[in-house]
Design a protein around this motif. Sequence first.
Motif, mmCIF file in Angstrom:
data_model
loop_
_atom_site.group_PDB
_atom_site.id
_atom_site.type_symbol
_atom_site.label_atom_id
_atom_site.label_comp_id
_atom_site.label_asym_id
_atom_site.label_seq_id
_atom_site.Cartn_x
_atom_site.Cartn_y
_atom_site.Cartn_z
ATOM 1 N N CYS A 35 1.482 -0.942 -0.645
ATOM 2 C CA CYS A 35 -0.098 -0.063 0.020
ATOM 3 C C CYS A 35 1.293 1.275 -0.057
ATOM 4 N N THR A 69 -10.145 5.511 5.354
ATOM 5 C CA THR A 69 -11.371 5.916 6.920
ATOM 6 C C THR A 69 -10.772 6.398 8.214
ATOM 7 N N ARG A 89 -5.773 -1.179 9.917
ATOM 8 C CA ARG A 89 -7.137 -1.336 9.968
ATOM 9 C C ARG A 89 -7.510 -2.491 10.105
ATOM 10 N N SER A 90 -6.476 -3.097 9.278
ATOM 11 C CA SER A 90 -7.305 -4.560 9.220
ATOM 12 C C SER A 90 -7.576 -5.793 9.694
ATOM 13 N N ASN A 119 -4.557 -3.444 -3.234
ATOM 14 C CA ASN A 119 -5.886 -3.416 -3.419
ATOM 15 C C ASN A 119 -6.582 -4.325 -2.334
ATOM 16 N N TRP A 120 -6.935 -3.409 -0.684
ATOM 17 C CA TRP A 120 -7.216 -3.543 0.230
ATOM 18 C C TRP A 120 -8.309 -4.445 0.729
ATOM 19 N N GLU A 121 -9.005 -3.677 0.227
ATOM 20 C CA GLU A 121 -10.967 -4.071 0.396
ATOM 21 C C GLU A 121 -11.155 -5.820 -0.105
ATOM 22 N N ARG A 122 -10.133 -6.303 -1.608
ATOM 23 C CA ARG A 122 -10.649 -6.978 -1.417
ATOM 24 C C ARG A 122 -9.884 -8.340 -1.076
ATOM 25 N N ASN A 123 -8.828 -7.892 -0.526
ATOM 26 C CA ASN A 123 -7.502 -8.931 0.553
ATOM 27 C C ASN A 123 -7.193 -8.599 2.671
ATOM 28 N N ALA A 124 -8.577 -7.394 3.288
ATOM 29 C CA ALA A 124 -7.614 -7.516 4.199
ATOM 30 C C ALA A 124 -8.435 -8.802 5.230
#
Length: 133
Positions: A35, A69, A89-90, A119-124
């Motif tokens: 990131c 966020t 965040r995760s 691609n945080w939303e896909r991998n968190a």
Amino acid sequence: MPDEPFLTHAGGCHCGRVRFEADAPHNPVVHECNCSICSRTGYLHLIVPASRFRLLSGGDALVAYTFGTGVARHLFCRVCGIKSFYVPRSNPDGFSVNVRCLDGGTLQAFSVEPFDGRNWERNAGALAHLSHD
């Protein structure tokens, strides 16, 4: 190794004002995130539950930085600028310790797994289990 016993690892910032301990395996798996902030700082994530993290000193030297966020609380030493740990965040119920900020002597070895934070939303979700006892 889920059955590997935990060891107390100590660490801190560059100037020594911020000191902490984290209970983690001798040979943990750490994550290298791509990131925008992690790739610029070279952060290697060792995520632990809050119950296995202890701030020993320097709470008064920490300053927080948030973006996006606002869930992640990036904590920097106000004197030397080092982020030796933060609330990710995760895993807002735990801490991410920068393996590069651990003192020598307790960490025998570690393996690095890439994490696609761009691609945080896909991998968190792949990290969510790390902050649970």
